[in-house]
Design a protein around this motif. Structure first.
Motif, PDB file in Angstrom:
ATOM      1  N   MET A 167     -30.593 -16.019   9.492  1.00 27.47           N
ATOM      2  CA  MET A 167     -29.161 -16.005   9.231  1.00 27.47           C
ATOM      3  C   MET A 167     -28.508 -17.269   9.743  1.00 27.47           C
ATOM      4  O   MET A 167     -29.015 -17.964  10.591  1.00 27.47           O
ATOM      5  CB  MET A 167     -28.569 -14.771   9.921  1.00 27.47           C
ATOM      6  N   ARG A 168     -27.372 -17.509   9.296  1.00 26.55           N
ATOM      7  CA  ARG A 168     -26.729 -18.785   9.581  1.00 26.55           C
ATOM      8  C   ARG A 168     -25.477 -18.586  10.417  1.00 26.55           C
ATOM      9  O   ARG A 168     -24.959 -17.499  10.526  1.00 26.55           O
ATOM     10  CB  ARG A 168     -26.321 -19.462   8.266  1.00 26.55           C
ATOM     11  N   LEU A 169     -25.024 -19.675  11.004  1.00 21.14           N
ATOM     12  CA  LEU A 169     -23.668 -19.698  11.548  1.00 21.14           C
ATOM     13  C   LEU A 169     -22.744 -19.749  10.356  1.00 21.14           C
ATOM     14  O   LEU A 169     -22.859 -20.621   9.506  1.00 21.14           O
ATOM     15  CB  LEU A 169     -23.446 -20.933  12.422  1.00 21.14           C
ATOM     16  N   VAL A 170     -21.784 -18.852  10.290  1.00 21.37           N
ATOM     17  CA  VAL A 170     -20.994 -18.709   9.066  1.00 21.37           C
ATOM     18  C   VAL A 170     -19.636 -19.348   9.228  1.00 21.37           C
ATOM     19  O   VAL A 170     -18.940 -19.124  10.209  1.00 21.37           O
ATOM     20  CB  VAL A 170     -20.824 -17.213   8.711  1.00 21.37           C
ATOM     21  N   ARG A 182     -19.366 -17.128  14.438  1.00 24.32           N
ATOM     22  CA  ARG A 182     -20.062 -15.952  13.924  1.00 24.32           C
ATOM     23  C   ARG A 182     -21.475 -16.376  13.544  1.00 24.32           C
ATOM     24  O   ARG A 182     -21.660 -17.292  12.755  1.00 24.32           O
ATOM     25  CB  ARG A 182     -19.326 -15.393  12.708  1.00 24.32           C
ATOM     26  N   THR A 183     -22.466 -15.723  14.120  1.00 26.70           N
ATOM     27  CA  THR A 183     -23.840 -16.145  13.943  1.00 26.70           C
ATOM     28  C   THR A 183     -24.693 -15.041  13.335  1.00 26.70           C
ATOM     29  O   THR A 183     -24.438 -13.854  13.515  1.00 26.70           O
ATOM     30  CB  THR A 183     -24.480 -16.543  15.280  1.00 26.70           C
ATOM     31  N   GLY A 184     -25.730 -15.472  12.649  1.00 30.72           N
ATOM     32  CA  GLY A 184     -26.798 -14.589  12.222  1.00 30.72           C
ATOM     33  C   GLY A 184     -28.041 -14.872  13.047  1.00 30.72           C
ATOM     34  O   GLY A 184     -28.010 -15.646  14.009  1.00 30.72           O
ATOM     35  N   GLY A 185     -29.152 -14.272  12.673  1.00 30.17           N
ATOM     36  CA  GLY A 185     -30.372 -14.452  13.431  1.00 30.17           C
ATOM     37  C   GLY A 185     -30.842 -15.896  13.458  1.00 30.17           C
ATOM     38  O   GLY A 185     -31.251 -16.417  14.501  1.00 30.17           O
ATOM     39  N   THR A 186     -30.762 -16.573  12.315  1.00 25.67           N
ATOM     40  CA  THR A 186     -31.185 -17.971  12.261  1.00 25.67           C
ATOM     41  C   THR A 186     -30.299 -18.857  13.128  1.00 25.67           C
ATOM     42  O   THR A 186     -30.771 -19.748  13.846  1.00 25.67           O
ATOM     43  CB  THR A 186     -31.172 -18.483  10.808  1.00 25.67           C
ATOM     44  N   GLY A 187     -28.990 -18.617  13.050  1.00 20.68           N
ATOM     45  CA  GLY A 187     -28.065 -19.403  13.856  1.00 20.68           C
ATOM     46  C   GLY A 187     -28.307 -19.215  15.343  1.00 20.68           C
ATOM     47  O   GLY A 187     -28.251 -20.178  16.126  1.00 20.68           O
ATOM     48  N   LEU A 188     -28.578 -17.971  15.760  1.00 21.61           N
ATOM     49  CA  LEU A 188     -28.859 -17.712  17.174  1.00 21.61           C
ATOM     50  C   LEU A 188     -30.113 -18.461  17.620  1.00 21.61           C
ATOM     51  O   LEU A 188     -30.161 -19.028  18.719  1.00 21.61           O
ATOM     52  CB  LEU A 188     -29.043 -16.211  17.397  1.00 21.61           C
ATOM     53  N   LYS A 189     -31.124 -18.441  16.766  1.00 23.21           N
ATOM     54  CA  LYS A 189     -32.364 -19.139  17.111  1.00 23.21           C
ATOM     55  C   LYS A 189     -32.112 -20.630  17.275  1.00 23.21           C
ATOM     56  O   LYS A 189     -32.599 -21.250  18.231  1.00 23.21           O
ATOM     57  CB  LYS A 189     -33.409 -18.892  16.026  1.00 23.21           C
ATOM     58  N   ARG A 190     -31.339 -21.217  16.370  1.00 24.48           N
ATOM     59  CA  ARG A 190     -31.064 -22.654  16.448  1.00 24.48           C
ATOM     60  C   ARG A 190     -30.248 -22.996  17.692  1.00 24.48           C
ATOM     61  O   ARG A 190     -30.471 -24.030  18.328  1.00 24.48           O
ATOM     62  CB  ARG A 190     -30.340 -23.122  15.195  1.00 24.48           C
ATOM     63  N   GLY A 224     -28.916 -10.118  11.077  1.00 26.52           N
ATOM     64  CA  GLY A 224     -29.705 -10.251  12.284  1.00 26.52           C
ATOM     65  C   GLY A 224     -28.976 -10.856  13.459  1.00 26.52           C
ATOM     66  O   GLY A 224     -29.593 -11.151  14.495  1.00 26.52           O
ATOM     67  N   GLY A 225     -27.661 -11.031  13.345  1.00 24.67           N
ATOM     68  CA  GLY A 225     -26.869 -11.587  14.436  1.00 24.67           C
ATOM     69  C   GLY A 225     -26.435 -10.524  15.433  1.00 24.67           C
ATOM     70  O   GLY A 225     -26.897  -9.377  15.394  1.00 24.67           O
ATOM     71  N   PRO A 226     -25.519 -10.872  16.355  1.00 24.37           N
ATOM     72  CA  PRO A 226     -25.090  -9.921  17.380  1.00 24.37           C
ATOM     73  C   PRO A 226     -24.527  -8.624  16.815  1.00 24.37           C
ATOM     74  O   PRO A 226     -24.697  -7.560  17.420  1.00 24.37           O
ATOM     75  CB  PRO A 226     -24.014 -10.704  18.149  1.00 24.37           C
ATOM     76  N   SER A 227     -23.860  -8.681  15.669  1.00 27.15           N
ATOM     77  CA  SER A 227     -23.270  -7.472  15.098  1.00 27.15           C
ATOM     78  C   SER A 227     -24.314  -6.441  14.698  1.00 27.15           C
ATOM     79  O   SER A 227     -24.024  -5.244  14.630  1.00 27.15           O
ATOM     80  CB  SER A 227     -22.411  -7.822  13.879  1.00 27.15           C
ATOM     81  N   ASP A 228     -25.540  -6.899  14.423  1.00 31.48           N
ATOM     82  CA  ASP A 228     -26.599  -5.980  14.029  1.00 31.48           C
ATOM     83  C   ASP A 228     -26.918  -4.992  15.145  1.00 31.48           C
ATOM     84  O   ASP A 228     -27.402  -3.888  14.892  1.00 31.48           O
ATOM     85  CB  ASP A 228     -27.853  -6.767  13.639  1.00 31.48           C
TER      86      ASP A 228
END
Length: 578
Positions: free
Chosen positions: A1-4, A267-275, A330-334
Motif C-alpha cells: 500500500m502507498r502513502l495516499v 495516511r499510509t498503507g502497508g507499502t508506505g509503512l514499510k518504506r 494493510g495500513g494502521p486502519s486495518d
C-alpha cells in the motif's frame, strides 16, 4: 500500500493577512502582514516544515464535510477551546482562554463560563458570549455538523460582565457538557458573512485566537504558512513559523530523508509503512488514530431502503472484509476495525458488538437473495426487478476523498455482481452533507426537489462519521438520535438530525436517557448496540488513522492525546535534536 495523497478539489489561491489592534493593556505589536523577524537582515526565521497529504479547502472543524487531517491541525493552532483533551483521553479546562467553567445550577441545569479578560481575536474583538451563541445556533440548526446532540439541549445563553461571563442553560441535565464549545469561531465576522455558515472557513480563517496566525494558504501549491501570532495574549510560540506542505509518497520520503521536512502526518498503507521503516532509527513512527470511522450508511429515509427486508438483504450481499482490505491497504486502519456502532477501536472501553457469524460481519448471498425475494423482487437475466423496475440504488461518496472513493468503487462492484443496478455519484463534500444528505424527511421518506442539486435521493452514503470523543452518549445521540422537532409533528417535512436520516421513536427514549445521564452510557449501549445492528442502517468499517513520522531537527513533538494528534503542543516545539 502507498502513502495516499487524499486530494480534494483544488481551490483558488487565497492569501490572507490578519492585521489588528493590540489587546489592553497593549503589548508592542508586530504587524501580521510581515514575518515577526522580517525587520532583521541577519536572522533567519526558525521554522518547522510538516509534510501532509493535502491542504485541501474547507477548514471548519464543526463540519463533517471539512473533517480532515489539515483541518484538525489548523483548528488546534488557530482556534480557542474551552476544554482541551489530555494525554489520558480526559479533558481539562484551557486556562489560556478560560478563568473557570462550572455547573452553577441543577434546576435548570446551568453552566457558567468565565473568559479571561485579555482573550481576544486577532482583530482585537474580545472572545465573548456572542461566540458561544453563534456556535450553539449553528450546531443546533445546520445540517452536517459534528456532535450536535449536546447543543440541541441548550435552552438559553445569557451574556454577563460585558460578554466575558456566559451562562448556558439546558432543557435537561447534560453530563457531557465539557465536550461543548471547542474550536470557537469569530461570530462578529461570520454571522452576517456571505453564504453564512456554509461559507464559514471555506477558504481561510478571517480571524484567529491561538499561538499562530495565517500568513498564507496556497492550495494550488499545497502549502499553508503559519507565523507566530504577535497578538496572542499567552505564552508565545518558540518557533517563528510552521509550514504545512503537501506531497506524494516519494516526495514525503525524500523530504524526511533530506531533513527538509522535520516530520510528516500521512495516511499510509502497508507499502508506505514499510518504506518509512526503511528510513531507520532516525525516524520515529507513531500511529495517530482519528476520531472518524469509515462507514456505509444504508439510509432508511430512502424510498427503496425504507423496507427493512431490502436493507437486510443488501447488507447480506456486502463483503465487509473485502471492503476493509481494499481501502485500508494493510495500513494502521486495518488493525482498527470498527466492530461496534458507537465506540471506536482506539478508545477506552471498546468492545466488539458486531453479530457474528453472518451479516454484516460476513456476507451471506443466499440469505440476501431470500430477503430480496421476500420483499417482492425477482431476479431476471441477472438483475433484481420489482413491478417492472430494476432494483436501483444511488451510492454517494465525497468527491475525490479517500478512503471513501475506494470503498464506494468496491461496494459498487459487489452490488452490481449481485444483480443490483448502481448509480454512483461523488458530489463536493459540502454539497453532499449540507444538501443531499439533509433533504427534508416527511413520513419517514426523503423529499427530493424538482430542480437543482437536491433532485438526487441518496440510498447509500459512503462517508466518515465522527465517532470519537470523551462522551459516548453524545456520539450516540448525534449519530442516531432524532431532532426534537422530528417527534413533534410527523406531518411536517423536517431536516433529519443526522446524515443517516435515522430517527426511531422506539429507541429515542433510551438515547435520551444516555445523553442526560439517567442511564449510564455503558448500560444504554448494551441494549442499543444490538438494536442498531438489527436495523441494518450503518455498517462501520474501520477507524481512520495517520502515521506520524518524526525526523531529525525538531524537539517537543509527540503523538499527542488520543484521536487529537501532535499539533496541540506546537507552542513548545523547537528546532534541534529530537
Amino acid at each position: 500500500m502507498r502513502l495516499v495523497n487524499t486530494a480534494a478539489p483544488i481551490l483558488a489561491c487565497a492569501t490572507v493577512l490578519l492585521a489588528a489592534c493590540s489587546n489592553t493593556p497593549p503589548p508592542p505589536v508586530v504587524s501580521s502582514s510581515a514575518s515577526p523577524v522580517s525587520s532583521s537582515t541577519t536572522k533567519t526565521p526558525s521554522q518547522v516544515v510538516v509534510g501532509v497529504d493535502d491542504v485541501l479547502g474547507g477548514y471548519n472543524p464543526h463540519n463533517l464535510a471539512d473533517a480532515s487531517q489539515v483541518t484538525s491541525a489548523l483548528s488546534q493552532l488557530l482556534l480557542p477551546s474551552v476544554f482541551r483533551p489530555k494525554d489520558d483521553g480526559s479533558v481539562e479546562l484551557d486556562k489560556n482562554l478560560m478563568k473557570s467553567a462550572e455547573v452553577v445550577s441543577q434546576q435548570p441545569f446551568t453552566v457558567a463560563y468565565t473568559i479571561r479578560p485579555d482573550a481576544s481575536w486577532s482583530d482585537s474583538a474580545p472572545i465573548a458570549a456572542e461566540d458561544f451563541a453563534y456556535l450553539r445556533e449553528a450546531m443546533r440548526d445546520q445540517p452536517g455538523v459534528i456532535g450536535a446532540a449536546g447543543y440541541r439541549l441548550i435552552s438559553d445563553i445569557q451574556s454577563r460582565e460585558g460578554g466575558k461571563r456566559v451562562e448556558v442553560s439546558f432543557s435537561k441535565p447534560y453530563p457531557g457538557w465539557q465536550t461543548l464549545f471547542a474550536n470557537l469561531l469569530p461570530a462578529h465576522l461570520l454571522k452576517d458573512a456571505p453564504n453564512g455558515w456554509q461559507g464559514a472557513l471555506a477558504t481561510t480563517f478571517p480571524a484567529v485566537a491561538g499561538p499562530y496566525s495565517i500568513k498564507s494558504i496556497d492550495t494550488a501549491r499545497g502549502e499553508v504558512i503559519l507565523e507566530r501570532n504577535e497578538r496572542y495574549w499567552e505564552k508565545p510560540s518558540a518557533l517563528d513559523r510552521i509550514v504545512l506542505r503537501a506531497a506524494d509518497e516519494d516526495g514525503t520520503l525524500a523530504a524526511l530523508r533530506s531533513g527538509n521536512d522535520q516530520f510528516v502526518m500521512t495516511r499510509t498503507g502497508g507499502t508506505g509503512l514499510k518504506r518509512l521503516g526503511e528510513l531507520g532509527s532516525a525516524v520515529q513512527l507513531h500511529t495517530v488514530a482519528r476520531p472518524t470511522v469509515a462507514q456505509i450508511l444504508l439510509r432508511p429515509v430512502s424510498q427503496t431502503l425504507s423496507d427493512p427486508r431490502v436493507r437486510e438483504g443488501v447488507t447480506a450481499l456486502i463483503d465487509r472484509g473485502k471492503l476493509i482490505t481494499e481501502a485500508a491497504e494493510g495500513g494502521p486502519s486495518d488493525k482498527l476495525r470498527a466492530d461496534a456502532q458507537v465506540r471506536v477501536p482506539s478508545g477506552t472501553g471498546f468492545q466488539p458488538t458486531i453479530p457474528a457469524p453472518g451479516p454484516p460481519s460476513t456476507a451471506d448471498p443466499v440469505k440476501g437473495e431470500e430477503l430480496l425475494k421476500a420483499a417482492g423482487y425477482t431476479k431476471e437475466a441477472g438483475t433484481w426487478r420489482k413491478n417492472g423496475k430494476n432494483l436501483s440504488l444511488v451510492v454517494a461518496s465525497p468527491a475525490k476523498q479517500e478512503p471513501y472513493a475506494t470503498i464506494a468503487k468496491e461496494l459498487t462492484a459487489q452490488l452490481v455482481a449481485a444483480g443490483i443496478e448502481v448509480n454512483v455519484i461523488a458530489p463536493q463534500p459540502r454539497e453532499l452533507f449540507s444538501t443531499l444528505l439533509a433533504m427534508p424527511v416527511l413520513n419517514g421518506i426523503q423529499q427530493t426537489t424538482a430542480e437543482g442539486a437536491g433532485n438526487v435521493g441518496i440510498d447509500i452514503a459512503v462517508i466518515g462519521q465522527a465517532t470519537g470523543g470523551a462522551d459516548a452518549a453524545s456520539v450516540l445521540a448525534s449519530a442516531f438520535g432524532c431532532r426534537p422537532d422530528q417527534l413533534v409533528d410527523k406531518t411536517k417535512a423536517v431536516v433529519p438530525g443526522n446524515p443517516l436520516g435515522f430517527c426511531d421513536p422506539a429507541l429515542q427514549p433510551s438515547i435520551d436517557a444516555a445523553l442526560t445521564g439517567t442511564t449510564p452510557a455503558a448500560d444504554a449501549l448494551s441494549t442499543l448496540e444490538p438494536e442498531l445492528w438489527r436495523r441494518n442502517v450503518a455498517i462501520p468499517l474501520f477507524q481512520l488513522a495517520d502515521t506520524l513520522a518524526i525526523g531529525s531537527g525538531i524537539s517537543g513533538v509527540t503523538a499527542g492525546p488520543p484521536m487529537v494528534g501532535p499539533f496541540g503542543s506546537a507552542v513548545n516545539w523547537t528546532r534541534g535534536p529530537k
